[in-house]
Design a protein around this motif. Sequence first.
Motif, short mmCIF file in Angstrom:
data_model
loop_
_atom_site.label_atom_id
_atom_site.label_comp_id
_atom_site.label_asym_id
_atom_site.label_seq_id
_atom_site.Cartn_x
_atom_site.Cartn_y
_atom_site.Cartn_z
N THR A 52 0.83 -1.21 0.00
CA THR A 52 0.00 0.00 0.00
C THR A 52 0.86 1.25 0.00
N LYS A 56 0.93 4.00 -3.01
CA LYS A 56 0.54 5.39 -2.73
C LYS A 56 1.58 6.36 -3.27
N PRO A 306 -10.47 8.34 1.08
CA PRO A 306 -10.10 6.92 1.13
C PRO A 306 -11.03 6.01 0.34
N ASN A 315 -7.30 0.87 -1.00
CA ASN A 315 -7.75 0.97 0.39
C ASN A 315 -8.80 -0.09 0.70
N GLY A 319 -7.93 -2.96 3.23
CA GLY A 319 -8.78 -2.94 4.42
C GLY A 319 -9.45 -4.28 4.66
#
Length: 368
Positions: A52, A56, A306, A315, A319
């Motif tokens: 992640t 990003k 998000p 995300n 998640g």
Amino acid sequence: MNLRSLIVVLMVALAGCATPDRAPDLTPPVLISENTWRQVDRDIVAASLAATGSVKNYARRSMESWRDRVYQRNEAEFIPWFTSYWTQQWLTIKVAWYKASTGAETDPAASRLATYLQEQYHDRVLEPVAKEIDPDAVMELAMKLYVQLLDKQFQGIAQRYGVPLDQFDRRLKDIPAIALAPPPAHSASLYQILHADPIDSLPAYVALVDRIRNAAGGTGAGPSDASISSLAKRTSEKLEATLVPRGAASAAAAAVGEVAGMMISIAAAGFSAILHENERPEMVEQLRVILNVALNDEWRSLMENPATGVMGGVNYLSGQIEGNLTKTVTLPVKFEPVPREVPLPGEQPLQDGRSVYDAPADDWNADQ
């Protein structure tokens, strides 16, 4: 001769019957302790966190390039177009027509002008920029890069803890990665998203991408409705104020005859053009401020929201994966993210050392 052949066949058959059955494989399956599985889950979470972070960084660099391109188009295309004398003349005609054709609506000219300006902004700025850098494409490429980085880091986890590959795969099949309604078509395990080839063939993945795009209303939509509406209201009020003087000049031109009327019309147009050029620098600066504020707000939304920003898909996946393993893990080990100097998919170096997004070929991978 036939009797001898028959005897040989019978002897072979009897010998086969006499051969004892081969003993079954009694090797017990490898038993993996709960503590080992907790360590495996911990490393899966660590791999997700590292992937992640790397993705990003890629998304941020891509969207910084998008913002630069939009700013350049604002300066080169939209601001000169909007503040030109002839555009203002055309907008004056549109505002007059809006007022004449809309009865008693509340502020109809401003709302209809806002719609027209949104269309012009899309055609002159956003659509050309999207041919180079499309926020929707960045969002989906970020998801694919995240999956590729996960797959690469997972290759060493089973070996590290001595977990047979079939048991490790079963573990991945038990971890939900996509869980959308209605199941099961819109649900997928971690194993499925890692092994789908291509991932676009997975119905749950397609459903997730569609949901994010629909929720965002299309990423990179440009200045907010509030910003364009404010610009349209100011423009409409200003142009409406010019309608009365222009009407008076036209009436005077019609009253004095053809030749003199033509001279009055030319003089009025010349005066209007001179006045416009005197006011244009202030108009340019006001429009630049409006567009820059709107652009910065849009960029922050694309990067920081998000659920609907360019990291929305990543995300969601991270998640789901991390959330379903939180109860079984302790502090995760640290996986090294992709180094900053390693080019990510679709990046091309610029002369100043930065990199920009350009749609990658179909065969890109995380090692590029």
